[in-house]
Design a protein around this motif. Structure first.
Motif, PDB file in Angstrom:
ATOM      1  N   THR A  31     -21.017 -87.652 -33.675  1.00  0.00           N
ATOM      2  CA  THR A  31     -21.915 -87.374 -34.788  1.00  0.00           C
ATOM      3  C   THR A  31     -21.699 -88.331 -35.954  1.00  0.00           C
ATOM      4  O   THR A  31     -20.599 -88.849 -36.161  1.00  0.00           O
ATOM      5  CB  THR A  31     -21.730 -85.934 -35.309  1.00  0.00           C
ATOM      6  N   TYR A  32     -22.775 -88.528 -36.689  1.00  0.00           N
ATOM      7  CA  TYR A  32     -22.686 -89.233 -37.967  1.00  0.00           C
ATOM      8  C   TYR A  32     -22.972 -88.205 -39.049  1.00  0.00           C
ATOM      9  O   TYR A  32     -24.108 -87.784 -39.238  1.00  0.00           O
ATOM     10  CB  TYR A  32     -23.682 -90.389 -38.040  1.00  0.00           C
ATOM     11  N   VAL A  33     -21.915 -87.775 -39.726  1.00  0.00           N
ATOM     12  CA  VAL A  33     -22.027 -86.738 -40.757  1.00  0.00           C
ATOM     13  C   VAL A  33     -21.521 -87.324 -42.068  1.00  0.00           C
ATOM     14  O   VAL A  33     -20.322 -87.368 -42.315  1.00  0.00           O
ATOM     15  CB  VAL A  33     -21.196 -85.487 -40.382  1.00  0.00           C
ATOM     16  N   LYS A  34     -22.430 -87.774 -42.903  1.00  0.00           N
ATOM     17  CA  LYS A  34     -21.997 -88.423 -44.143  1.00  0.00           C
ATOM     18  C   LYS A  34     -21.746 -87.429 -45.276  1.00  0.00           C
ATOM     19  O   LYS A  34     -21.061 -87.752 -46.246  1.00  0.00           O
ATOM     20  CB  LYS A  34     -23.023 -89.469 -44.577  1.00  0.00           C
ATOM     21  N   ALA A  35     -22.294 -86.221 -45.173  1.00  0.00           N
ATOM     22  CA  ALA A  35     -22.076 -85.196 -46.192  1.00  0.00           C
ATOM     23  C   ALA A  35     -20.854 -84.347 -45.816  1.00  0.00           C
ATOM     24  O   ALA A  35     -20.602 -84.114 -44.626  1.00  0.00           O
ATOM     25  CB  ALA A  35     -23.310 -84.302 -46.315  1.00  0.00           C
ATOM     26  N   PRO A  36     -20.048 -83.870 -46.800  1.00  0.00           N
ATOM     27  CA  PRO A  36     -20.298 -84.044 -48.232  1.00  0.00           C
ATOM     28  C   PRO A  36     -20.044 -85.469 -48.739  1.00  0.00           C
ATOM     29  O   PRO A  36     -20.808 -85.993 -49.522  1.00  0.00           O
ATOM     30  CB  PRO A  36     -19.343 -83.036 -48.884  1.00  0.00           C
ATOM     31  N   PHE A  37     -18.961 -86.125 -48.299  1.00  0.00           N
ATOM     32  CA  PHE A  37     -18.725 -87.532 -48.628  1.00  0.00           C
ATOM     33  C   PHE A  37     -17.676 -88.050 -47.656  1.00  0.00           C
ATOM     34  O   PHE A  37     -16.565 -88.416 -48.051  1.00  0.00           O
ATOM     35  CB  PHE A  37     -18.247 -87.688 -50.080  1.00  0.00           C
ATOM     36  N   ASN A  38     -18.030 -88.067 -46.383  1.00  0.00           N
ATOM     37  CA  ASN A  38     -17.080 -88.416 -45.326  1.00  0.00           C
ATOM     38  C   ASN A  38     -16.920 -89.935 -45.232  1.00  0.00           C
ATOM     39  O   ASN A  38     -17.569 -90.592 -44.434  1.00  0.00           O
ATOM     40  CB  ASN A  38     -17.547 -87.834 -43.991  1.00  0.00           C
ATOM     41  N   ILE A  39     -16.035 -90.454 -46.063  1.00  0.00           N
ATOM     42  CA  ILE A  39     -15.891 -91.907 -46.163  1.00  0.00           C
ATOM     43  C   ILE A  39     -15.442 -92.521 -44.845  1.00  0.00           C
ATOM     44  O   ILE A  39     -15.874 -93.618 -44.488  1.00  0.00           O
ATOM     45  CB  ILE A  39     -14.936 -92.282 -47.317  1.00  0.00           C
ATOM     46  N   GLN A  40     -14.577 -91.814 -44.093  1.00  0.00           N
ATOM     47  CA  GLN A  40     -14.127 -92.363 -42.803  1.00  0.00           C
ATOM     48  C   GLN A  40     -15.318 -92.588 -41.874  1.00  0.00           C
ATOM     49  O   GLN A  40     -15.442 -93.640 -41.249  1.00  0.00           O
ATOM     50  CB  GLN A  40     -13.139 -91.414 -42.115  1.00  0.00           C
ATOM     51  N   ASN A  41     -16.189 -91.597 -41.792  1.00  0.00           N
ATOM     52  CA  ASN A  41     -17.342 -91.672 -40.912  1.00  0.00           C
ATOM     53  C   ASN A  41     -18.290 -92.795 -41.336  1.00  0.00           C
ATOM     54  O   ASN A  41     -18.804 -93.558 -40.505  1.00  0.00           O
ATOM     55  CB  ASN A  41     -18.074 -90.331 -40.915  1.00  0.00           C
ATOM     56  N   MET A  42     -18.507 -92.910 -42.646  1.00  0.00           N
ATOM     57  CA  MET A  42     -19.401 -93.944 -43.154  1.00  0.00           C
ATOM     58  C   MET A  42     -18.840 -95.345 -42.880  1.00  0.00           C
ATOM     59  O   MET A  42     -19.574 -96.252 -42.488  1.00  0.00           O
ATOM     60  CB  MET A  42     -19.651 -93.730 -44.648  1.00  0.00           C
ATOM     61  N   VAL A  43     -17.547 -95.499 -43.072  1.00  0.00           N
ATOM     62  CA  VAL A  43     -16.911 -96.801 -42.819  1.00  0.00           C
ATOM     63  C   VAL A  43     -16.939 -97.139 -41.331  1.00  0.00           C
ATOM     64  O   VAL A  43     -17.253 -98.276 -40.946  1.00  0.00           O
ATOM     65  CB  VAL A  43     -15.447 -96.799 -43.340  1.00  0.00           C
ATOM     66  N   MET A  44     -16.612 -96.170 -40.485  1.00  0.00           N
ATOM     67  CA  MET A  44     -16.611 -96.405 -39.033  1.00  0.00           C
ATOM     68  C   MET A  44     -17.971 -96.884 -38.551  1.00  0.00           C
ATOM     69  O   MET A  44     -18.065 -97.825 -37.767  1.00  0.00           O
ATOM     70  CB  MET A  44     -16.212 -95.129 -38.282  1.00  0.00           C
TER      71      MET A  44
END
Length: 309
Positions: A31-44
């Motif tokens: 999954t791509y879950v950017k909320a609430p502010f998942n910086i690890q996911n956004m960077v990956m």
């Protein structure tokens, strides 16, 4: 000759076992879950870190955008999602109690500050929600926050007009005047504040929140090496974000369409981490007791079975 034949057979057996041990899936659905502010996911995702990690093995990475926790659970139950980049442990507990086996792989964040109940100015306290419409995502940490807050005020869900909807819809409904209060996270809290709504309560001090990297139990059992390497990349993404904070904040601001100042707030509120400890385990027990009392879980589960071995 006999010894040579035996050694030959043993070697073939070892090679066969080795090949079996290194079996890889053709695809990884995460999954791509950017909320609430998942910086690890956004960077990956932005830096294609998983694609690079598994390039040699030829594993195709399929990023699946998710806005509601229940959609993650449904996707995993259907076998369409292998791993979730950030799942709150309330949702994970509820899923396991329903027979949807999901295991915790690694920590992501303890974002107590990023979850809140936002309301119209005339609603001053949680007790004032009685008889009013409240919107938010069901079966999530925010749902847990609502029921816990109502319980502290001597109320339950039957005392409010509860309507389940995802986070973007909850914010739109509140700002549009079609709800009296909404369960919101991170950027939604900031947007509601700017629109004139105020915070009734945050998760901090009411419940302990925990976002974790998780995997479908059968996928983790079949491909443990893949799951562990995703956890490794997840940790590397966090370290990169800490070491390159301004670039990470710019990425988060762009993904959430917010200012750098707001991104800074959300980064600080998120309380990122990786190593699960005994406190996290105890928090799971406390959450399970509450969810059982509120009949949000159908049966108790062994907390120890939630962690990937």
């Amino acid at each position: 000759m006999i010894i040579k034949k035996i050694l030959s057979v043993l070697c073939l057996g070892i090679l066969a076992c080795s090949a079996f041990a290194q079996e890889w899936p053709k695809e990884l659905n995460i999954t791509y879950v950017k909320a609430p502010f998942n910086i690890q996911n956004m960077v990956m995702k932005k830096h294609a870190l998983l694609e690079k990690e598994f390039q040699k093995e030829g594993i195709k990475i399929n990023w699946i955008p998710i806005k509601a926790g229940l959609n993650q659970v449904r996707g995993m139950a259907a076998g369409e999602i292998d791993m979730v980049a950030a799942m709150n442990t309330s949702t994970l507990l509820i899923a396991n109690a329903s027979g949807n086996r999901i295991v915790i792989v690694d920590g992501v964040a303890h974002p107590d500050e990023t979850f809140a109940i936002m309301a119209k100015p005339e609603i001053k306290t949680v007790a004032d929600l009685k008889g009013h419409q409240v919107v938010g995502p069901k079966g999530t940490v925010l749902h847990h926050l609502l029921t816990a807050s109502l319980a502290q005020a001597g109320m339950n869900e039957r005392d409010v007009k509860w309507v389940s909807m995802n986070l973007p819809a909850s914010l739109t409904t509140l700002i549009g005047g079609r709800a009296d209060a909404a369960l919101l996270a991170a950027g939604g809290i900031l947007a509601a504040q700017k629109a004139g709504f105020h915070e009734l309560t945050r998760a901090k001090g009411v419940i302990e929140t925990n976002l974790v990297l998780a995997a479908r139990a059968d996928f983790a059992q079949k491909y443990p090496a893949v799951v562990k390497r995703v956890a490794k990349v997840n940790r590397e993404a966090l370290q990169w974000a800490i070491s390159n904070k301004q670039e990470a904040l710019a990425l988060g601001a762009a993904e959430h369409n917010i200012s750098m100042d707001d991104a800074q707030k959300l980064f600080e509120w998120s309380n990122f981490y990786s190593d699960l400890n005994e406190r996290d385990r105890h928090a799971l027990e406390v959450a399970q007791d509450f969810l059982l009392q509120q009949k949000m879980m159908s049966r108790p589960i062994d907390i120890d079975t939630l962690f990937m071995r």
